[in-house]
Design a protein around this motif. Sequence first.
Motif, mmCIF file in Angstrom:
data_model
loop_
_atom_site.group_PDB
_atom_site.id
_atom_site.type_symbol
_atom_site.label_atom_id
_atom_site.label_comp_id
_atom_site.label_asym_id
_atom_site.label_seq_id
_atom_site.Cartn_x
_atom_site.Cartn_y
_atom_site.Cartn_z
ATOM 1 N N GLY A 150 -51.524 16.357 61.521
ATOM 2 C CA GLY A 150 -52.003 16.760 60.205
ATOM 3 C C GLY A 150 -52.398 15.568 59.346
ATOM 4 N N GLY A 151 -52.930 14.533 59.987
ATOM 5 C CA GLY A 151 -53.392 13.365 59.251
ATOM 6 C C GLY A 151 -52.289 12.389 58.889
ATOM 7 N N LYS A 152 -51.046 12.722 59.252
ATOM 8 C CA LYS A 152 -49.920 11.831 58.917
ATOM 9 C C LYS A 152 -49.300 11.273 60.194
ATOM 10 C CE LYS A 152 -48.291 13.477 54.478
ATOM 11 N NZ LYS A 152 -48.469 14.912 54.181
ATOM 12 N N GLY A 173 -40.083 14.871 66.184
ATOM 13 C CA GLY A 173 -40.459 15.846 67.200
ATOM 14 C C GLY A 173 -39.333 16.047 68.174
ATOM 15 N N PRO A 174 -39.608 16.320 69.456
ATOM 16 C CA PRO A 174 -40.914 16.162 70.106
ATOM 17 C C PRO A 174 -41.891 17.306 69.879
ATOM 18 C CG PRO A 174 -39.277 16.863 71.715
ATOM 19 C CD PRO A 174 -38.542 16.667 70.420
ATOM 20 N N GLU A 175 -41.455 18.398 69.187
ATOM 21 C CA GLU A 175 -42.357 19.542 69.037
ATOM 22 C C GLU A 175 -43.102 19.496 67.707
ATOM 23 O OE1 GLU A 175 -39.942 22.970 69.789
ATOM 24 O OE2 GLU A 175 -39.483 22.219 71.803
ATOM 25 N N PHE A 176 -44.371 19.823 67.781
ATOM 26 C CA PHE A 176 -45.218 19.838 66.576
ATOM 27 C C PHE A 176 -46.159 21.030 66.635
ATOM 28 C CE2 PHE A 176 -44.207 15.339 67.276
ATOM 29 C CZ PHE A 176 -43.729 14.974 66.019
ATOM 30 N N ASP A 177 -46.729 21.340 65.476
ATOM 31 C CA ASP A 177 -47.767 22.359 65.396
ATOM 32 C C ASP A 177 -48.992 21.840 66.163
ATOM 33 O OD1 ASP A 177 -49.886 23.963 64.729
ATOM 34 O OD2 ASP A 177 -49.412 24.042 62.577
ATOM 35 N N GLY A 178 -49.295 22.487 67.263
ATOM 36 C CA GLY A 178 -50.355 22.015 68.147
ATOM 37 C C GLY A 178 -51.722 21.946 67.488
ATOM 38 N N HIS A 179 -51.920 22.733 66.448
ATOM 39 C CA HIS A 179 -53.232 22.734 65.791
ATOM 40 C C HIS A 179 -53.430 21.508 64.897
ATOM 41 C CE1 HIS A 179 -53.033 27.353 66.391
ATOM 42 N NE2 HIS A 179 -53.441 26.716 67.467
ATOM 43 N N GLU A 180 -52.348 20.773 64.672
ATOM 44 C CA GLU A 180 -52.419 19.614 63.772
ATOM 45 C C GLU A 180 -52.412 18.279 64.529
ATOM 46 O OE1 GLU A 180 -52.360 19.699 60.315
ATOM 47 O OE2 GLU A 180 -52.512 21.872 60.307
ATOM 48 N N VAL A 181 -52.135 18.330 65.850
ATOM 49 C CA VAL A 181 -51.944 17.087 66.610
ATOM 50 C C VAL A 181 -53.285 16.455 66.984
ATOM 51 C CG1 VAL A 181 -51.083 16.135 68.806
ATOM 52 C CG2 VAL A 181 -49.723 17.827 67.547
ATOM 53 N N ASP A 182 -53.376 15.122 66.814
ATOM 54 C CA ASP A 182 -54.555 14.375 67.253
ATOM 55 C C ASP A 182 -54.375 14.017 68.733
ATOM 56 O OD1 ASP A 182 -56.548 12.541 67.816
ATOM 57 O OD2 ASP A 182 -56.348 11.459 65.918
ATOM 58 N N PHE A 183 -54.838 14.928 69.603
ATOM 59 C CA PHE A 183 -54.628 14.736 71.043
ATOM 60 C C PHE A 183 -55.449 13.572 71.602
ATOM 61 C CE2 PHE A 183 -53.385 19.269 70.682
ATOM 62 C CZ PHE A 183 -52.134 19.194 71.284
#
Lengths: 287, 481
Positions: free
Chosen positions: A230-232, A240-250
């Motif tokens: 999410g830009g941060k 983490g290790p879990e995050f909102d997948g829609h926010e991750v810079d893969f």
Amino acid sequence: MHRILEKHVLTEGVTELVIEDPRIARKRKAGQFVIVKMTEMGERIPLTIADADPDKGTITLIFQTVGKSTDQMSKLPVGFELMDVVGPLGKPTHVDKFGTVVCVGGGIGVAPVHPIARAMKDAGNHVISIIGARTQSLLIMEDRMKAACNELLISTDDGSYGYHGFVTGVLQQVVDRGTKIDLVVAIGPVPMMSNLCKLTKTLNLKTLVSLNPIMVDGTGMCGACRVTVGGKTKFVCVDGPEFDGHEVDFVELMKRQRAYLPQERTAWDRFKARHVGAKKEVAADGA
Amino acid sequence: MAREKIPRQAMPEQKPEIRRHNFYEVPFGYSPELAQIEASRCITCKKPKCVEGCPVEIDIPGFIALIKEGQFEAAARKIKETNALPAVCGRVCPQEEQCEALCVIGVKDQPVAIGRLERFAADWEREKGTVEIPEIPPPTGKKIAVVGSGPAGLVVAGDLALMGHKVTIFEALHKPGGVLVYGIPEFRLPKAIVLSEVEYVKSLGVELLCDMVIGRVITVDELLEEESFDAVFLGTGAGLPYFMNIPGENLNGVYSANEYLTRSNLMKAYSFPEADTPMIESKRVAVLGGGNVAMDSARTALRLGAEEVNIVYRRSRNEMPARIEEIHHAEEEGVIFNLLTNPTRFIGDEEGWVTGMELLKMELGEPDASGRRRPVPIEGSEYIMDVDTVVVAIGNGANPLVPQTTEGLETNKWGNILAHPESGMTSKPRVWAGGDIVIGAATVILAMGAGKYAARSIHNYLTNGGPWNWKEEPKTEKAEV
């Protein structure tokens, strides 16, 4: 402490170790990981806890041989004492009654998704699991996954077993048949998680991913594992290790995972060259 | 009595052009002869000012007098009466701001080299003498958990063991010593010395458990309730690296100083592939910051084979928090200082590697909250510095793991644990804290001082009981880099 009690080869290049560690076995929750350092000069490698038995005081680690350290670990005999095992690390998965949860595991990602699927099912969710591999022989933990969820769906890239294609295709089918999904949990290679998140974003399905960047200490001290979410900047080991997948810079994550490729190659080549002789002994052990 | 004027004795050291290629310790230390000459400069003041400058109250004239007489082991034991880690302190304490700053000889001449003498006595005892284990009083039956085996934790553990308490240290990493092991490089503090100081603390009956991340494997509440500890001391250190928060900071090749130094010091990446932990090969390195950690990082980069190493610091040399000696050593070794310069963004290639950094020139304006003149950007002064490695050494915050998992433990807005400045008592009864986790990233000796006070307070509380008075204007100001 940290003695290897059991060892199983699940498929080519994938090893399961059952390790004695009563404290971690008692304490760990789904989604958490340990850091293993095999020997004095060893590196610290993060591995998700695939299972644990608090009564027996054991934890289960399942890993793929991808370099020197994992190769070496796959060759350790039963009875070997790992020098250091630290954990449980990371925040546990937020387990709640969500409704219908789809747990997606790609390749070696099936191992870390397994305890999450079971915890979600135990919490009263309807759990659909989708597991995938390149080909049937590389698929791991099918039986255990079946037991850990309400419905198990399988895909192989070459169509040798189950759905012909990627896990994303199976998820699309689940959606198409009209199943209402409340949460998706996806763990696997970065391209798989990235593609799956693209799909679930268009479908507006909340998606958790578990990330596996390079780590050193695993306690928030060094920042090697930082990712942009999410830009941060976040530290995977403590945030983490879990995050909102829609926010991750893969894209960034993938580049950061490749930072030491030349050194990893050097180390592995050197290990393989030295290990030619030892290989036969290990094979003779029936390991 | 007329006193022959003897100059302050220099400590022999490796030549810069040689030492910049190895990780061996820079100074060789005093010989017995040099130590005795230097010791003879001390006039054994009746009311010694130097002791007032020592956070752990060493009897400085006392131990120096023993060196004068050639009683080196006795000198070491004199120091150890109040300081469990003399070989460490003799090396990394900022003596020029503490004991030596107050030395009366220093008024007209250079002060007595107290730090070098401390180091000499400790090294002599370790290498030539027999390390004496003091008599331990009968067990009190009290159990204390110490979280973290850095300078604060080691002092608390050692002092409490000497009072007859049963102490267990929980260390998160695989080796004890905290910042002394992961942070301070071999060339400044050999790890064998830290190990022997840790062994000394263990020889007092202290139990040491590594690989134990308190807050995860056991919480502080569980230590008190389930594991039946009577008290817990938190000395978890400043374990959360600050970054610049500017674009491109997550490019490959950009490290926190903690990561850079941990790879090299703790994981021995300098001997890759003998050690499994790798380090990237750098040619042009920039280190951001002006403290001791920045100097350590820059000098480590040289030793890892970098061709050019730049310090980039936004203030001027006068404001640099690093010890003068460290700045001097870095300069001698060829580190380039870019002062009044601040990065604004990192530039990278398609593969995600850092290739350069945009810098902005600064000038000094009015003093800020820290009393130092505030750096102000000069408009239009941007330029690019080519680099393949950047080490961010601008300080550390508090690791949130323990506060997050401990019921009723208060912190300030930076996450530092609030603790009474004299006792170390926290908002949570039976829990004490000290060192960097309380005061923010500071020095080894301040952490040790905090450990001393906390050990006394723990002993008093466990022996005499009493009210839990923790709230007396807790010291919470933050060290700014």
